[in-house]
Design a protein around this motif. Structure first.
Motif, mmCIF file in Angstrom:
data_model
loop_
_atom_site.group_PDB
_atom_site.id
_atom_site.type_symbol
_atom_site.label_atom_id
_atom_site.label_comp_id
_atom_site.label_asym_id
_atom_site.label_seq_id
_atom_site.Cartn_x
_atom_site.Cartn_y
_atom_site.Cartn_z
ATOM 1 N N ASN A 174 4.958 6.096 8.757
ATOM 2 C CA ASN A 174 5.461 4.931 9.047
ATOM 3 C C ASN A 174 6.910 4.879 9.332
ATOM 4 O O ASN A 174 7.567 5.800 8.726
ATOM 5 C CB ASN A 174 5.289 4.116 7.653
ATOM 6 C CG ASN A 174 5.886 4.579 6.614
ATOM 7 O OD1 ASN A 174 5.468 5.523 6.246
ATOM 8 N ND2 ASN A 174 6.296 3.823 5.958
ATOM 9 N N THR A 192 9.507 3.538 8.795
ATOM 10 C CA THR A 192 10.634 3.226 7.603
ATOM 11 C C THR A 192 10.706 4.161 6.387
ATOM 12 O O THR A 192 11.410 4.010 5.426
ATOM 13 C CB THR A 192 10.637 1.788 6.987
ATOM 14 O OG1 THR A 192 9.366 1.369 6.608
ATOM 15 C CG2 THR A 192 11.113 0.864 8.218
ATOM 16 N N HIS A 246 10.174 3.417 1.523
ATOM 17 C CA HIS A 246 10.714 2.561 0.813
ATOM 18 C C HIS A 246 9.650 1.518 -0.123
ATOM 19 O O HIS A 246 8.481 2.016 -0.232
ATOM 20 C CB HIS A 246 11.399 1.416 1.834
ATOM 21 C CG HIS A 246 10.501 0.741 2.740
ATOM 22 N ND1 HIS A 246 10.160 -0.587 2.239
ATOM 23 C CD2 HIS A 246 10.025 0.960 3.890
ATOM 24 C CE1 HIS A 246 9.230 -1.083 3.271
ATOM 25 N NE2 HIS A 246 9.050 -0.331 4.251
ATOM 26 N N LEU A 247 10.282 0.414 -0.579
ATOM 27 C CA LEU A 247 9.308 -0.312 -1.750
ATOM 28 C C LEU A 247 7.833 -0.257 -1.445
ATOM 29 O O LEU A 247 7.218 -0.158 -2.055
ATOM 30 C CB LEU A 247 10.117 -1.267 -2.272
ATOM 31 C CG LEU A 247 9.561 -2.028 -3.546
ATOM 32 C CD1 LEU A 247 9.608 -1.102 -4.623
ATOM 33 C CD2 LEU A 247 10.318 -3.304 -3.882
ATOM 34 N N ARG A 248 7.521 -1.214 -0.162
ATOM 35 C CA ARG A 248 6.275 -1.560 -0.195
ATOM 36 C C ARG A 248 5.432 -0.421 0.275
ATOM 37 O O ARG A 248 4.297 -0.312 -0.325
ATOM 38 C CB ARG A 248 6.181 -2.454 1.301
ATOM 39 C CG ARG A 248 4.958 -3.051 1.231
ATOM 40 C CD ARG A 248 5.018 -4.075 2.425
ATOM 41 N NE ARG A 248 6.037 -4.134 2.843
ATOM 42 C CZ ARG A 248 6.823 -4.606 3.873
ATOM 43 N NH1 ARG A 248 6.130 -4.785 5.094
ATOM 44 N NH2 ARG A 248 8.066 -4.756 4.214
ATOM 45 N N PRO A 249 5.580 0.680 0.898
ATOM 46 C CA PRO A 249 5.117 1.974 1.217
ATOM 47 C C PRO A 249 4.845 2.527 0.071
ATOM 48 O O PRO A 249 3.597 3.257 -0.481
ATOM 49 C CB PRO A 249 5.265 2.542 2.532
ATOM 50 C CG PRO A 249 6.468 1.961 2.890
ATOM 51 C CD PRO A 249 6.754 0.828 2.073
ATOM 52 N N GLY A 273 4.837 1.435 -3.205
ATOM 53 C CA GLY A 273 3.822 0.662 -3.911
ATOM 54 C C GLY A 273 2.411 0.977 -3.523
ATOM 55 O O GLY A 273 1.672 1.111 -4.424
ATOM 56 N N ILE A 274 2.160 1.216 -2.188
ATOM 57 C CA ILE A 274 0.923 1.380 -1.925
ATOM 58 C C ILE A 274 0.315 2.598 -2.051
ATOM 59 O O ILE A 274 -0.770 3.066 -2.459
ATOM 60 C CB ILE A 274 0.813 1.222 -0.187
ATOM 61 C CG1 ILE A 274 0.623 -0.152 0.149
ATOM 62 C CG2 ILE A 274 -0.612 1.658 0.367
ATOM 63 C CD1 ILE A 274 0.939 -0.758 1.478
ATOM 64 N N LYS A 289 -0.272 2.886 -5.663
ATOM 65 C CA LYS A 289 -1.607 2.050 -6.350
ATOM 66 C C LYS A 289 -2.774 3.302 -5.907
ATOM 67 O O LYS A 289 -3.728 2.998 -6.453
ATOM 68 C CB LYS A 289 -1.552 0.877 -5.216
ATOM 69 C CG LYS A 289 -2.709 -0.194 -5.581
ATOM 70 C CD LYS A 289 -2.583 -1.196 -4.903
ATOM 71 C CE LYS A 289 -3.906 -2.191 -5.151
ATOM 72 N NZ LYS A 289 -3.818 -3.305 -4.565
ATOM 73 N N VAL A 296 6.573 4.459 -8.938
ATOM 74 C CA VAL A 296 7.327 3.903 -7.764
ATOM 75 C C VAL A 296 8.632 4.468 -7.847
ATOM 76 O O VAL A 296 9.352 4.830 -6.792
ATOM 77 C CB VAL A 296 7.146 2.298 -7.833
ATOM 78 C CG1 VAL A 296 8.062 1.727 -6.684
ATOM 79 C CG2 VAL A 296 5.693 1.803 -7.563
ATOM 80 N N GLY A 342 0.324 0.925 4.984
ATOM 81 C CA GLY A 342 0.059 -0.372 5.206
ATOM 82 C C GLY A 342 1.135 -0.881 6.154
ATOM 83 O O GLY A 342 1.302 -2.155 6.376
ATOM 84 N N GLU A 343 1.747 -0.011 7.064
ATOM 85 C CA GLU A 343 2.721 -0.662 8.080
ATOM 86 C C GLU A 343 2.340 -0.277 9.312
ATOM 87 O O GLU A 343 1.523 0.760 9.702
ATOM 88 C CB GLU A 343 4.275 0.117 7.717
ATOM 89 C CG GLU A 343 4.731 -0.416 6.403
ATOM 90 C CD GLU A 343 6.033 -0.170 6.319
ATOM 91 O OE1 GLU A 343 6.746 0.818 7.013
ATOM 92 O OE2 GLU A 343 6.950 -0.676 5.507
#
Length: 87
Positions: free
Chosen positions: A10, A12, A15-18, A20-21, A24, A47, A86-87
């Motif tokens: 990805n 970026t 960072h926080l969103r990936p 987190g994925i 998870k 995280v 997720g990106e």
């Protein structure tokens, strides 16, 4: 224990969103899941640990899984990273 190297796809980085994925995905398994990057080992189920590794796009990490479902965990983690988290 099983391990595999994979390149962060990805644009970026983690960072926080990936991150987190990634966490998870890791928390679905009983095995201990870590990754190493630039002499740093991070707990893939945390995280803050993932963010603290400062992994950027194009960096190579080595995912290590150890436990009863280690092979399934490694496959899922590598798939998640290769699919861009997720990106």
């Amino acid at each position: 224990m099983v391990s595999q190297k994979v390149v962060i796809q990805n644009p970026t980085g983690l960072h926080l969103r990936p991150a987190g994925i990634l966490c998870k995905t890791a928390m679905q398994f009983k095995s201990s899941i870590t990754f190493t990057f630039d002499r740093t080992t991070a707990n893939a189920k945390s995280v803050l640990s993932v963010l603290g590794a400062c992994v950027k796009s194009g960096d190579e990490i080595e995912i290590k899984c150890d436990g009863v479902d280690e092979q399934e965990a490694l496959t899922a983690m590598v798939d998640a990273v290769e699919n861009g988290l997720g990106e």
